[in-house]
Design an enzyme around this catalytic site. Structure first.
Site, PDB file in Angstrom:
ATOM      1  N   ALA A 137       0.830  -1.202   0.000  1.00  0.00           N
ATOM      2  CA  ALA A 137       0.000   0.000   0.000  1.00  0.00           C
ATOM      3  C   ALA A 137       0.866   1.254   0.000  1.00  0.00           C
ATOM      4  CB  ALA A 137      -0.919  -0.001   1.221  1.00  0.00           C
TER       5      ALA A 137
ATOM      6  N   GLN B 195      -4.315  -7.207  -7.111  1.00  0.00           N
ATOM      7  CA  GLN B 195      -4.948  -7.709  -5.892  1.00  0.00           C
ATOM      8  C   GLN B 195      -6.138  -6.831  -5.534  1.00  0.00           C
ATOM      9  OE1 GLN B 195      -3.383  -7.115  -1.740  1.00  0.00           O
ATOM     10  NE2 GLN B 195      -2.907  -9.302  -1.882  1.00  0.00           N
TER      11      GLN B 195
ATOM     12  N   CYS C 117      -5.450  -8.274   4.886  1.00  0.00           N
ATOM     13  CA  CYS C 117      -5.133  -6.899   5.279  1.00  0.00           C
ATOM     14  C   CYS C 117      -5.678  -6.613   6.680  1.00  0.00           C
ATOM     15  CB  CYS C 117      -5.728  -5.915   4.284  1.00  0.00           C
ATOM     16  SG  CYS C 117      -5.401  -4.190   4.717  1.00  0.00           S
TER      17      CYS C 117
ATOM     18  N   LYS D 205      -4.610 -14.403  -0.573  1.00  0.00           N
ATOM     19  CA  LYS D 205      -3.646 -14.100   0.491  1.00  0.00           C
ATOM     20  C   LYS D 205      -4.379 -14.021   1.818  1.00  0.00           C
ATOM     21  CE  LYS D 205       0.156 -11.189   1.979  1.00  0.00           C
ATOM     22  NZ  LYS D 205       0.852  -9.884   1.922  1.00  0.00           N
TER      23      LYS D 205
ATOM     24  N   GLY E  69       6.271 -12.656   5.235  1.00  0.00           N
ATOM     25  CA  GLY E  69       6.516 -12.087   6.555  1.00  0.00           C
ATOM     26  C   GLY E  69       7.978 -12.187   6.951  1.00  0.00           C
TER      27      GLY E  69
ATOM     28  N   ARG F  71       8.303  -5.712   3.117  1.00  0.00           N
ATOM     29  CA  ARG F  71       9.186  -4.609   3.535  1.00  0.00           C
ATOM     30  C   ARG F  71      10.648  -4.868   3.212  1.00  0.00           C
ATOM     31  NH1 ARG F  71       8.978  -4.352   9.128  1.00  0.00           N
ATOM     32  NH2 ARG F  71       8.170  -6.468   9.065  1.00  0.00           N
TER      33      ARG F  71
END
Length: 365
Positions: A24, A76, A106, A145, A207, A231
């Site tokens: 996002a 997505q 999410c 997901k 993750g 990330r």
């Protein structure tokens, strides 16, 4: 020799694909192109709202833009009902994407309050119905997901994964945390492994994948078919190459060329406006991680108002590194306490925007 799943073959993906997550506020096409160049096998447009798609929201369609050079691209979406998701998938089926993913993981408060994202996992029957209807609306590979569940009392990850697989999902990506968890909670690889054993479709692990060592550990413990990087790619698109080859070195010249190319693609898409520069700031702040003298540069980059200004700062910084004899970026350090970057502007951005963190942490912001 291992058999590559047919869904992977249809997309031209290799054994053990390494995917870039739909992030996002980050995953526009300049960033996706950078990650693809450095080894991402599949990237995604950031998560779209089914409601917004159906109402033809202009901003949503701008987010969904694809660059002509992108050869394999996923999209997505999430929605507040099975029917709404299916109708949005029917629209996406006619658009230039190779694969579609339904987000059921999410954790953002404003998303789950609308009955989207992780809220879908409260009802495994809804998971099944959503995938079944969406599957009938497209001939493209359709994936899902999820997380491990809503909270400690509602660990529905296994049941939801089985429901999705039986309803026709081509693969499942599992983020190894609960919706109630924030980034400080370790990823539960044993739970991902449990899901992998319970379904016959491929499973991706997601993750805290910041390096080849992280990916190999996930492969070893969870036996996943591939990994999705989130990330770990911020400011470090070379992580995809590292996962594939083990080469974590980033030379000064390669770093400079990558950042300048990203700036150029940003200018090409958004022009050199204040808004374009402001959106680019976060990427530049991530890119300087691991270089000596980065703190002083970050202070300057955090206030830039033009891409030309950013390019001058980056070029001057690289020249200073050359004069100092610095040829390679230092290893990216991680905080062993919570396995995220010691300095992670996306973490701060997510907290401020109610994006990607749990309620307990948000309550303290």
């Amino acid at each position: 020799m291992p058999t590559i799943p047919s869904a992977f073959q249809a997309l031209g993906l290799p054994e053990r694909p390494v995917l870039l997550a739909p992030l996002a506020g980050v995953s526009d096409h300049p960033f996706r192109r950078i990650c693809t160049r450095h080894g991402a096998d599949l990237t995604y447009v950031e998560m779209l709202s089914a409601t917004a798609l159906l109402f033809q929201n202009r901003r949503t369609y701008e987010m969904a833009k694809r660059h002509p050079v992108e050869t394999v691209l996923g999209v997505q979406l999430t929605g507040k009902s099975s029917d709404e998701v299916a109708r949005a998938v029917e629209l996406l089926d006619k658009m230039p994407y190779e694969t579609i993913d339904i987000n059921m993981g999410c954790p953002v408060s404003k998303v789950v309050k609308a009955g989207c994202g992780s809220a879908i996992m409260k009802e495994p029957s809804r998971v099944a119905e959503t995938v079944r209807l969406a599957r009938s609306a497209t001939g493209k590979p359709l994936s899902v997901k999820i997380r491990l569940g809503w909270d400690k009392q509602t660990r529905t990850g296994l049941e939801c994964a089985q429901a999705a697989a039986e309803a026709g999902a081509a693969w499942i990506t599992v983020h190894g945390r609960l919706r109630s968890d924030d980034y400080s909670v370790p990823v539960d690889l044993e739970r991902i492994a449990e899901i992998k054993r319970a379904v016959t479709v491929p499973v991706f692990g997601n993750g805290n994948v910041f390096s080849r060592a992280d990916a190999e550990y996930m492969y070893r413990v969870a036996s996943v078919d591939g990994v999705m990087v989130s990330r770990g790619a911020l400011g470090n698109p070379w992580v995809f190459r590292e996962i594939r080859t083990g080469d974590a070195r980033v030379s000064r010249s390669e770093w400079l060329q990558t950042v300048l190319d990203h700036l150029g693609w940003q200018r090409e898409e958004y022009e050199d406006r204040i808004g374009s520069a402001v959106c680019m700031r976060k990427h530049l702040l991530w890119y300087v991680k691991g270089w000596p003298g980065a703190r002083a540069l970050r202070e300057k980059l955090s206030t830039i108002n033009s891409l030309d200004e950013a390019e001058s700062l980056i070029s001057a910084f690289a020249a200073d590194m050359a004069l100092a004899g610095v040829e390679e970026r230092l290893p990216i350090q991680q905080d062993c306490a919570d396995s995220r970057f010691l300095w992670d502007p996306k973490f701060e951005m997510d907290r401020g925007l109610d994006r990607g963190v749990g309620d307990e942490l948000m309550a303290s912001v």
